[in-house]
Write an enzyme that holds these catalytic residues in place. Structure first.
Site, PDB file in Angstrom:
ATOM      1  N   ALA A  71      26.585   0.827  12.287  1.00  0.00           N
ATOM      2  CA  ALA A  71      27.267   2.079  11.951  1.00  0.00           C
ATOM      3  C   ALA A  71      27.454   2.930  13.198  1.00  0.00           C
ATOM      4  O   ALA A  71      28.486   3.587  13.372  1.00  0.00           O
ATOM      5  CB  ALA A  71      26.471   2.833  10.898  1.00  0.00           C
TER       6      ALA A  71
ATOM      7  N   ILE B 114      27.966  -5.117  12.847  1.00  0.00           N
ATOM      8  CA  ILE B 114      27.240  -6.112  12.064  1.00  0.00           C
ATOM      9  C   ILE B 114      26.504  -5.404  10.926  1.00  0.00           C
ATOM     10  O   ILE B 114      25.628  -4.578  11.169  1.00  0.00           O
ATOM     11  CB  ILE B 114      26.246  -6.894  12.938  1.00  0.00           C
ATOM     12  CG1 ILE B 114      26.951  -7.521  14.147  1.00  0.00           C
ATOM     13  CG2 ILE B 114      25.528  -7.963  12.118  1.00  0.00           C
ATOM     14  CD1 ILE B 114      26.010  -8.130  15.170  1.00  0.00           C
TER      15      ILE B 114
ATOM     16  N   LEU C  99      23.621  -3.647  14.872  1.00  0.00           N
ATOM     17  CA  LEU C  99      23.253  -4.106  13.534  1.00  0.00           C
ATOM     18  C   LEU C  99      22.883  -2.937  12.644  1.00  0.00           C
ATOM     19  O   LEU C  99      22.125  -2.052  13.054  1.00  0.00           O
ATOM     20  CB  LEU C  99      22.052  -5.063  13.621  1.00  0.00           C
ATOM     21  CG  LEU C  99      21.318  -5.335  12.308  1.00  0.00           C
ATOM     22  CD1 LEU C  99      22.198  -6.135  11.342  1.00  0.00           C
ATOM     23  CD2 LEU C  99      19.996  -6.053  12.547  1.00  0.00           C
ATOM     24  N   SER C 100      23.378  -2.945  11.397  1.00  0.00           N
ATOM     25  CA  SER C 100      22.956  -2.013  10.361  1.00  0.00           C
ATOM     26  C   SER C 100      23.195  -0.567  10.809  1.00  0.00           C
ATOM     27  O   SER C 100      24.335  -0.192  11.060  1.00  0.00           O
ATOM     28  CB  SER C 100      21.485  -2.274  10.004  1.00  0.00           C
ATOM     29  OG  SER C 100      21.114  -1.588   8.830  1.00  0.00           O
ATOM     30  N   ALA C 101      22.126   0.249  10.949  1.00  0.00           N
ATOM     31  CA  ALA C 101      22.335   1.608  11.469  1.00  0.00           C
ATOM     32  C   ALA C 101      22.942   1.538  12.864  1.00  0.00           C
ATOM     33  O   ALA C 101      23.751   2.386  13.243  1.00  0.00           O
ATOM     34  CB  ALA C 101      21.014   2.368  11.503  1.00  0.00           C
TER      35      ALA C 101
END
Length: 328
Positions: free
Chosen positions: A158, A177, A153-155
């Site tokens: 990435a 995500i 998720l998020s970082a």
């Protein structure tokens, strides 16, 4: 009253037999040790200074799949494990979970450093630490090396893209995500601009960044699922579209979907190629991992900060990865 030695022997034998029977009954009645998320040390040189946690369900057979989970900023391994719903399907379908954790000493908000070249390059930093966690699981847990997946998720999303780009020989598929395309950001300053308003490149330009992550590699590339809320103001929805452009180009398929469908939780699904890439758009959802608390087969997770009650993304990803026994 005196007893013969043979009588005493019989009595002692009866008592011993009764004791063994009682002990056996207690052993049968005692519950098995329940599997728990456990920290693992000494898994490698760990150049990224990450913490490794592992979950192996009771009765995990040899040659099982494994999923690497990467939490978002301000989160940790135990919280992501507890709320994302992955334990439910690991127990049900028997696969291992590897949960990486970013200490605050590496990043003040406990974000994976998806924008640092030294952490997003094959053979270096955090990317190598996560790869070493997979190596440890293959060696020590009997994990099937051809069935390893990653989700974040998020970082962490990435960073999931980082792992898919830098180690296509390790991961068969992955899930991004609310993340950003690989190598959109190469510094903390442009990490924020990549998150919002986002960056627009051609599919070929995005694809070249992935191909450059492991130059000379000619093997298969991972399949990718992308999740994004249409009301995400932290990591704008443009990133979902740009990630779609990146991974369809890497997989060599068109940016025009081969099919579209509507799912629960105001979710639309676009499938590209022969299920090479999926893009899930959740209408009205903000920034977080989509969950759907409940006991039904398609429900999972616990709602909370950055765990948003819409649809169980974990269930869909587990099927996309082939973890229900159907293969990828």
């Amino acid at each position: 009253m005196r007893r013969s030695s043979s009588t005493i022997t019989r009595l002692l034998g009866a008592v011993a037999g009764l004791a063994l029977a009682v002990a056996g009954a207690v052993a049968v009645a005692a519950p098995a040790q329940a599997a728990t998320l456990t920290q693992v040390t000494g898994f490698g040189s760990n150049p990224g200074n990450l913490a490794m946690y592992a979950y192996r369900p009771d009765g995990l057979p040899a040659n099982s799949p494994a999923v690497v989970l990467l939490h978002g900023c301000t989160q940790n391994a135990s919280g992501y494990f507890a709320n994302s719903g992955w334990q439910k399907y690991a127990d049900q379908w028997k696969f291992a979970l590897i949960v990486a954790q970013q200490p605050s000493g590496n990043n003040a908000n406990s974000c994976f450093n998806f924008f640092e070249a030294g952490d997003t390059t094959r053979g270096q930093g955090e990317a190598l630490s996560i790869k070493q966690m997979v190596d440890h699981a293959k060696t020590n847990y009997g994990v099937n090396g051809s069935r390893v997946y990653v989700s974040g998720l998020s970082a962490g999303g990435a960073m999931s893209a980082v792992m898919l780009a830098t180690y296509p020989d390790v991961f068969a598929a992955g899930s991004i995500i609310a993340g950003i395309p690989y190598r959109c950001a190469t510094s903390m300053v442009n990490a924020f601009s990549c998150m919002n308003p986002g960056a627009d490149k051609t599919p070929a330009a995005w694809g070249d960044l992935v191909r450059g992550a492991y130059s000379g590699y000619t093997g298969p590339r991972p399949r990718v699922a992308i999740w994004h809320g249409t009301s995400d103001t932290t990591v704008t929805p443009l990133n979902g579209t740009e990630s779609r452009d990146q991974w369809t180009n890497v997989r060599g398929v068109s940016q025009t979907p081969t099919s579209t469908s509507s799912l629960p939780g105001n979710t639309s699904l676009e499938v590209y190629g022969n299920d090479d890439v999926r893009l899930y758009r959740i209408s009205g959802m903000g920034h977080g991992t989509p969950v759907d608390p409940g006991s039904a087969a398609e429900q999972c997770g616990t709602a909370g900060a950055y765990f948003l009650d819409t649809i169980c993304s974990t269930y869909r990803d587990a099927l996309f990865f082939g973890l229900n026994g159907g293969g990828t």
